[in-house]
Design an enzyme around this catalytic site. Structure first.
Site, mmCIF file in Angstrom:
data_model
loop_
_atom_site.group_PDB
_atom_site.id
_atom_site.type_symbol
_atom_site.label_atom_id
_atom_site.label_comp_id
_atom_site.label_asym_id
_atom_site.label_seq_id
_atom_site.Cartn_x
_atom_site.Cartn_y
_atom_site.Cartn_z
ATOM 1 N N ASP A 5 6.553 0.396 0.813
ATOM 2 C CA ASP A 5 5.986 -0.124 0.428
ATOM 3 C C ASP A 5 6.183 -1.066 -0.440
ATOM 4 O OD1 ASP A 5 3.008 -0.556 -0.274
ATOM 5 O OD2 ASP A 5 2.685 1.302 -1.883
HETATM 6 C C1 BGC Z 1 0.588 -0.899 -1.696
HETATM 7 C C2 BGC Z 1 -0.097 -1.231 -0.468
HETATM 8 C C3 BGC Z 1 -0.147 -2.056 0.892
HETATM 9 C C4 BGC Z 1 1.319 -2.817 0.548
HETATM 10 C C5 BGC Z 1 0.765 -4.223 1.586
HETATM 11 C C6 BGC Z 1 0.861 -2.321 -1.514
HETATM 12 O O1 BGC Z 1 1.263 -2.793 -2.863
HETATM 13 O O2 BGC Z 1 0.292 -0.017 -2.247
HETATM 14 O O3 BGC Z 1 -1.244 -0.127 0.274
HETATM 15 O O4 BGC Z 1 -0.303 -1.576 2.619
HETATM 16 O O5 BGC Z 1 0.659 -3.412 -0.865
HETATM 17 O O6 BGC Z 1 -0.425 -4.840 0.945
#
Ligand code: BGC
Length: 756
Positions: free
Chosen positions: A231
């Site tokens: 993530d």
């Molecule tokens: C989120 C993800 C997301 C990623 C990219 C993170 O903060 O938890 O779900 O895909 O950011 O935007």
């Protein structure tokens, strides 16, 4: 095209290989031109494209390209419709292909442990079976377009509070039965191109460097073939992560972590093979996309209509007393609440779509409908405005029926923080109460990503849970209200009466360790086992027609654990409007082999029926449908014995019941020792003979002097008591109570251990 990936990897420099394991920027992977490795882009979704051309961020702050916002997961899961979800995935896959996006970052399948989790609107369900089936269908749809998915957030990421550091503390059985299966099903049924590991720690180890999670379970147990990305910002120790099975760090670490990888290889603390393997896995997915580019065309208008259709198939009609719905064009209707004009249809954060158009309910009613409108309350804050309220009450009193568009403002739920309570803004509850004083014919439409407490529930006649409906959700609401569409959504989560009823209530949120003390008793698994009242049960949802289930047939009532059983049920539309019903199959374990929930969903099918029509629905069960995760066996275990098959239309509306007797080939391992009880020995056929002998000696030893016992004493010593005492008598106690020596017992134990 078959590519020799090993050869490509062998031609890369150490620096290039380390560089391949982190992003170029926020959304791109690196390229190596001289070796023909192209630069590919990943983008958020998953309920539409959030492709940022310009400035990147993971919080939804900067704009992305104009796109179509489909219903977020909280709503689409209520469709209980695999085909529909596959279609949605296909359409999003096509849009991604047309926009040069190689991977759509989703679906998000974390279990709704508490109604408070700020991201519940992005998650499918409290039930792992449903979440897994829906996710697999969506993934298959996207990937049919040669665009990848990144199922997230792996794993046990069920709250937003301190999401980047806290530790989710859960026992293995709970992980395997509740928090993992949606991911597992996705791997087994759809093989997502990538996984996204979560921010949090699991039992003290960051998901991003958890070898057990990312390698042993994901690849070893389930057979995952793609690569794992972090993530955004989830990497704690990059080298440890790489060793654990985290191939790609996102976004870029600006070279800092790449240098650590290079350094570790150079000083011998990281084997270069591990790096090579990670790069090969990443390259395979890059080329899977790059070698299968297919020109795609799509029109946002057409996809908007699909988004509407999905919303219509998913919204859940919860109450319809006196058939207040559908509304008729001849009736004078008052729409109250700003959401009628400006619906809340998606949540805030990384999944936020820049919609090319948004429709509302007010403008979507039939052309001959008679609708008046009053704003009633400000939709974006908790403020009771006397003037707005007075106008709304007047408008409501003058109408035949009222529809109040209530819901949570954006600030009440979002990625990044959890809700602190489960209530609607007080101003809305107050206005609803005021309106109910002047207008008994009241329907409420809810716009929310997660359940709310409903203090007015008994006083209203109609309730439509619209969740967050996507950009065409407003039209879907109008079409359902006016009967153009017959609702068929079912709740993918229980709506509890109040927050404190939720099983995680005492252990949610705060602290650096979040203990999942409720174990496997999540959602209806808890409410149904505790026989608690709920506002609406899991799986519940009404239609404008009625259905009956009949004629349950089970293909094999005496299966072994190797068999697949087919369950057939007839469903009839007994009303006079065409509609869809979701038949649900729950299993209840009656074997007493473990403490288990009252029932668990193991099958469902959605079926369309014209009035009077009957169709037969088919569902399949196998060993896994009956099994629980046994941590001693390190495997799923289905005990021999009886199981009930419960067919219903919600977890509380069970219409048909059947039984099977499972003959399991599995045996639980047994190790006999001084504290093994006679009862345990009795229950194992291999040791029961010895148990009998030991018991006989112990009983006769205890009965010495029986004649001398007084009548009162004999009365107090019931058969039940003797049985219970024997059952829990450890072998070591036979020294005192059975006349055995320690040596004799040691010998017996040795013999027994050879038998088991
Ligand atoms: C989120 C993800 C997301 C990623 C990219 C993170 O903060 O938890 O779900 O895909 O950011 O935007």
């Amino acid at each position: 095209m078959k590519r020799d990936l090993k050869k490509i990897v062998s031609q890369m420099t150490l620096e290039e290989k380390a560089g391949m394991c982190s992003g170029l920027d926020f959304w791109h992977l690196k390229h190596v031109e001289r070796l023909g490795i192209p630069e590919v882009m990943v983008s958020d979704g998953p309920h539409g494209l959030r492709k940022q051309d310009d400035k990147g961020d993971h919080l939804g702050m900067n704009d992305s390209i104009k796109a179509v916002c489909f219903p977020p997961a909280a709503l689409s899961a209520c469709s209980f419709d695999r085909k529909l979800m596959e279609e949605m995935g296909k359409t999003i896959g096509k849009e991604a292909q047309a926009n040069d996006v190689s991977i759509v970052l989703g679906p998000a399948v974390n279990i709704k442990r508490s109604p408070l989790c700020g991201r519940n609107f992005e998650y499918y369900s409290e039930d792992p079976y449903l979440a897994g089936e829906i996710a697999a269908a969506f993934i298959n749809g996207v990937q049919s377009q040669h665009v990848g998915t990144s199922i997230k957030h792996f794993a046990v990421n069920n709250q937003e509070y301190h999401r980047m550091s806290n530790s989710s503390e859960a026992d293995e059985r709970t992980l395997r039965e509740i928090y993992f299966p949606a991911f597992e099903t996705a791997v087994k049924k759809a093989q997502p191109y990538t996984f996204m590991c979560s921010y949090n720690q699991i039992n003290g180890t960051f998901a991003s460097e958890n070898k057990w999670l990312l390698t042993d379970v994901l690849r070893g147990d389930w057979g995952f073939k793609g690569y794992v990305m972090s993530d955004w910002g989830a990497v704690n120790d990059r080298v440890k992560g790489l060793e654990a099975g985290l191939e790609l760090e996102m976004p870029s670490s600006n070279g800092v972590n790449d240098a650590l990888i290079v350094q570790a290889v150079k000083d011998g603390s990281l084997k270069e093979d591990i790096l090579d393997q990670a790069v090969e896995r990443i390259l395979r997915i890059i080329f899977e996309y790059a070698d299968n580019r297919a020109p795609q065309e799509f029109t946002m208008e057409k996809d908007h209509e699909e988004a509407r259709h999905i919303a219509e198939e998913s919204m859940v009609l919860l109450k319809n007393d006196e058939q207040i719905l559908p509304l008729k064009a001849s009736e004078k209707i008052a729409f109250i609440g700003g959401f009628a004009k400006k619906p809340r249809f998606q949540g805030g954060g990384s999944s936020h779509i820049n919609c090319f158009k948004i429709t509302n309910a007010l403008d979507s009613v039939p052309s001959d409908a008679q609708v008046t409108y009053a704003e009633g309350f400000p939709a974006d804050k908790n403020l009771y405005d006397d003037a707005l309220a007075a106008e709304a009450i007047k408008t409501a009193a003058a109408a035949d029926k009222v529809v109040i568009f209530a819901g949570l403002p954006d600030s009440f739920e979002s990625e990044g923080y959890d809700r602190s309570h489960m209530r609607l803004p007080e101003c809305q509850n107050r206005l609803i109460a005021e309106i109910l004083k002047v207008q008994p014919n009241t329907v409420i439409v809810l716009h929310n990503g997660s359940p709310v407490e409903m203090p007015w529930l008994n006083d209203i006649k109609g309730l439509l849970e619209a969740y967050l409906g996507g950009q065409a959700g407003g039209t879907a609401v109008a079409n359902i209200l006016y009967g153009k569409v017959n609702p068929s959504g079912k709740l993918a989560e229980t709506i509890p009466l109040k927050l404190s009823d939720n099983p995680s209530y005492l252990n949610f949120g705060g602290g650096e360790k979040v203990e999942y003390r409720e174990g496997v008793f999540v959602g209806y698994r808890y409410y149904d086992t505790k026989e608690m009242g709920v506002a609406y049960p899991f799986g519940y949802g009404l239609s404008y027609t009625t259905f009956a289930c009949s004629d349950l047939k089970i293909s094999n009532e005496n299966p072994t654990d190797k068999d697949t059983i087919t369950v057939l049920v007839d469903v009839t539309n007994t009303g006079n409007m065409a509609g869809k019903e979701v038949v649900q199959l729950y299993v209840k374990d009656c074997t007493s082999s473990a403490i288990r929930p009252e029932k668990e969903l193991k099958g469902f099918e959605k079926v369309f029926l014209n009035p009077g029509e009957t169709k037969t629905v088919t569902m399949e069960l196998d060993k896994r449908s009956f099994a629980w995760y046994n941590t001693e066996l390190h495997d799923w275990f289905a005990a021999s014995g009886e199981y009930k098959l419960l067919v219903g239309t919600s977890s509380r509306d069970i219409h048909l019941e059947g039984r099977i007797h499972l003959n399991s080939s599995q045996e639980l391992p047994m190790h006999v020792h001084m504290n093994t009880t006679l009862g345990e020995l009795f229950r194992n056929p291999k040791t029961s003979e010895t148990a009998k002998e030991l018991t006989a000696k112990y009983i006769s030893a205890m009965n010495v002097g029986e004649e001398s016992s007084s009548e009162a004493v004999s009365e107090a010593i019931t058969e039940e008591m003797t049985e219970a005492m024997t059952d829990s008598m450890p072998l070591r106690a036979l020294v005192s109570f059975g006349g055995y020596s320690r040596e004799e017992l040691t010998e017996i134990i040795e013999k027994l251990n050879k038998l088991v």
